[in-house]
Design an enzyme around this catalytic site. Structure first.
Site, PDB file in Angstrom:
ATOM      1  N   LYS A 240       0.770  -0.927   0.212  1.00 10.14           N
ATOM      2  CA  LYS A 240       0.349   0.111  -0.047  1.00 10.14           C
ATOM      3  C   LYS A 240       0.647   1.498   0.405  1.00 10.14           C
ATOM      4  CE  LYS A 240      -3.206  -1.847   2.620  1.00 10.14           C
ATOM      5  NZ  LYS A 240      -5.136  -1.758   2.021  1.00 10.14           N
ATOM      6  N   ARG A 314     -10.014 -11.345   2.008  1.00 10.60           N
ATOM      7  CA  ARG A 314     -10.943 -12.101   1.460  1.00 10.60           C
ATOM      8  C   ARG A 314     -10.717 -13.503   2.230  1.00 10.60           C
ATOM      9  NH1 ARG A 314     -11.299  -9.212  -3.391  1.00 10.60           N
ATOM     10  NH2 ARG A 314     -11.094  -7.198  -2.316  1.00 10.60           N
TER      11      ARG A 314
HETATM   12  N1  BES Z   1      -8.046  -3.488   5.083  1.00 11.47           N
HETATM   13  C1  BES Z   1      -8.161  -3.601   3.478  1.00 11.47           C
HETATM   14  C2  BES Z   1      -9.671  -2.666   3.585  1.00 11.47           C
HETATM   15  C3  BES Z   1      -9.502  -1.104   3.070  1.00 11.47           C
HETATM   16  C4  BES Z   1      -9.030  -0.547   3.602  1.00 11.47           C
HETATM   17  C5  BES Z   1     -10.153  -0.920   4.888  1.00 11.47           C
HETATM   18  C6  BES Z   1      -9.212   0.579   3.390  1.00 11.47           C
HETATM   19  C7  BES Z   1     -11.000   0.837   5.253  1.00 11.47           C
HETATM   20  C8  BES Z   1      -9.792   1.631   4.819  1.00 11.47           C
HETATM   21  C9  BES Z   1      -8.335  -5.187   2.607  1.00 11.47           C
HETATM   22  O1  BES Z   1      -7.179  -5.520   3.076  1.00 11.47           O
HETATM   23  C10 BES Z   1      -7.590  -4.350   0.793  1.00 11.47           C
HETATM   24  O2  BES Z   1      -6.562  -4.582   1.068  1.00 11.47           O
HETATM   25  N2  BES Z   1      -8.506  -4.689   0.090  1.00 11.47           N
HETATM   26  C11 BES Z   1      -8.374  -3.363  -1.099  1.00 11.47           C
HETATM   27  C12 BES Z   1      -8.599  -4.951  -1.887  1.00 11.47           C
HETATM   28  C13 BES Z   1      -8.664  -4.600  -3.229  1.00 11.47           C
HETATM   29  C14 BES Z   1      -6.989  -5.110  -3.065  1.00 11.47           C
HETATM   30  C15 BES Z   1      -9.154  -5.449  -4.154  1.00 11.47           C
HETATM   31  C16 BES Z   1      -9.044  -2.338  -1.268  1.00 11.47           C
HETATM   32  O3  BES Z   1     -10.122  -2.105  -0.921  1.00 11.47           O
HETATM   33  O4  BES Z   1      -8.629  -1.864  -2.183  1.00 11.47           O
HETATM   34 ZN    ZN Z   2      -5.357  -5.697   1.681  1.00 10.45          ZN
END
Ligand code: BES
Ligand code: ZN
Ligand code: ZN
Length: 460
Positions: A240, A314
């Site tokens: 990230k 997931r």
């Molecule tokens: N933990 C994050 C989701 C998240 C991000 C929740 C910001 C609240 C605030 C999750 O693991 C994630 O990174 N999801 C990605 C999924 C994508 C790579 C398909 C997302 O939502 O960008």
């Molecule tokens: Zn994530």
């Protein structure tokens, strides 16, 4: 059950400072009963009876308080929260009527996260008296559950890793005489391969694990509660950017909700057989991290191609949902900080609710409205499931068209929930970016009381 230090206490005629409640409409009439000096004092405080306004009214040698609310005859959970935050330390009682739902906000308003710094505010406790003895226990239990979510989420990843979530679950099990067992290491790799794969790059101290807690009458309807316990989400090799990583200590917010809900269920001795599952990992980066393009074999048998290591929640939930389904529960509930897409769709106040059955969704939504804990339903639209197709495995963990991210994540989970099982899934933010009365900035419980009241209606 309330102890003498509780912030809400039964009214046994103790000395207390009256709190009068008015609305913008009723204020002028109410003020007619005041002296000129009292009206002048309120004018000096710019008190007009608007929501969350607080006024102090001199009264001979003493004073009393007045608070603005939308409707003094029907208080929401947060109506007294501003009073509880701003009044001086002391013991208070409503001049008229009973606080009802507002007991909760009185208590949660005085939550502080003091692990790393003592409260800078020197004010002591504000205590509220009430005639409603039963209401006290319920409000204190719910406020404690909310406080637990806040504490767990606010604690940084170094001090709230998988081992710390395990300790929290063990403590909860001990408190309620539940059975707790934890799967780690080689057994985790064999039985929960995706939990192991996601968590294996973390340091030894933060090693991945699957926490299970069982409680209650084996003959009672079985309810499984699953919580995403990612203690820190760096994104993995699909790292990230700094701004998106900053808050990722909260990625165990689903686990915090699950633990808190389990505590409410056991504390109230609800007639269910409770099965709590917390898959917990740190999504870390190291030479042994799982990679984009890898194919994982899940507990259920489906193979999963990794399109993005940042869609890790997931993966760990999938193995836990499979385990929950094996026991054929009456209901599965999961909580997860699963997608940024849910936050984009609904903002931080409203957790996204996904449900297989309309009646179950409606029951949660109705309970949430009734208890000032609103949730909003998003669809599990089957047609989008094909976006998860993989060229070489049974499914991908990611889709790339950018549409309906929260729904597609829900559809991924759906593959791992046993056929026909009643299942609800919360994609929650678990964080309050801007404070509201009774609800400080930081970790937050969202949808927790909506589900809790639904469960009480269903199994109580
Ligand atoms: N933990 C994050 C989701 C998240 C991000 C929740 C910001 C609240 C605030 C999750 O693991 C994630 O990174 N999801 C990605 C999924 C994508 C790579 C398909 C997302 O939502 O960008
Ligand atoms: Zn994530
Ligand atoms: Zn995550």
């Amino acid at each position: 059950m309330t102890d003498k230090h509780a912030l809400i206490q039964p009214d046994r005629g103790q000395k207390s400072i009256p709190i009068h409640l008015v609305s913008k409409d009723s204020f002028a009439d109410w003020a007619k009963g005041l002296t000129n000096a009292q009206r002048a004092a309120l004018e000096g405080q710019k008190f007009t009876g608007g929501g969350y306004e607080v006024g102090i009214v001199p009264d001979g040698e003493n004073w009393f308080a007045v608070g603005g609310v939308a409707n003094p005859a029907s208080l929401s959970s947060w109506c007294l929260a501003k009073l509880a935050e701003t009044l001086p330390a002391g013991t208070y009682a409503l001049a008229q009527g009973d606080p009802g739902k507002a007991l909760l906000g009185w208590q949660t308003a005085q939550y502080r996260f003091t692990r790393y710094r003592q409260d800078s505010e020197q004010t002591g406790p504000r205590i509220l008296l009430t005639q409603d003895a039963k209401g006290i226990d319920a409000a204190l239990a719910e406020a404690a559950a909310i406080g637990k979510v806040r504490d767990l989420v606010n604690t940084p990843a170094e001090d709230m890793g998988p081992a710390d979530l395990e300790a929290a679950a063990e403590a909860l099990a001990k408190e309620h005489r539940a059975d707790c067992h934890v799967v780690r290491g080689d057994v985790l790799q064999r039985d929960y391969p995706m939990v192991h794969a996601v968590g294996r790059a973390a340091s030894r101290h933060h090693a991945p694990r699957l926490i299970e807690l069982i409680w209650g009458d084996p003959k009672a309807p079985r309810v499984a509660i699953v919580g995403k316990g990612v203690s820190f989400d760096s994104g993995g090799l699909d790292i990230k950017p700094a701004s998106a990583m900053l808050l990722m200590k909260k990625d165990m917010g689903g686990a915090a909700h699950a633990l808190a809900l389990a505590g409410l269920i056991m504390g109230a001795a609800l007639n269910v057989r409770l099965h709590l599952l917390v898959p917990t990992v740190e999504n870390a980066i190291a030479g042994n991290a799982f990679r984009p393009g890898d194919v994982l074999r899940s507990r259920q048998g489906l193979t999963v191609e990794i399109g993005n290591t940042d869609a890790e929640g997931r993966l760990i939930l999938a193995d836990a949902l499979t385990r929950a389904s094996e026991e054929k529960p009456d209901l599965i509930i999961d909580f997860a900080t699963l997608t940024g897409a849910a936050r984009v769709a609904l903002g931080p106040d409203l957790p996204a609710l996904f449900a297989r059955r309309d009646e179950t969704a409606d029951a949660v939504i109705t309970a949430g409205r009734a208890h000032d804990d609103e949730v909003w339903r998003l669809p599990l639209h089957d047609a989008y499931a094909e976006w998860l197709k993989s060229d070489i495995a049974d499914t991908n963990n990611n889709h790339t068209n950018g549409f309906a991210g929260a729904s597609v994540a829900g559809l991924f989970l759906d593959k791992f929930v046993g056929d026909g099982i009643d299942w609800i899934h919360f994609d929650t933010y678990a964080w309050r970016p801007v404070a509201k009365p009774g609800r400080p900035k930081g970790g937050e419980a969202l949808g927790l009381r909506a589900v809790w009241h639904m469960l009480q209606a269903r199994y109580g």
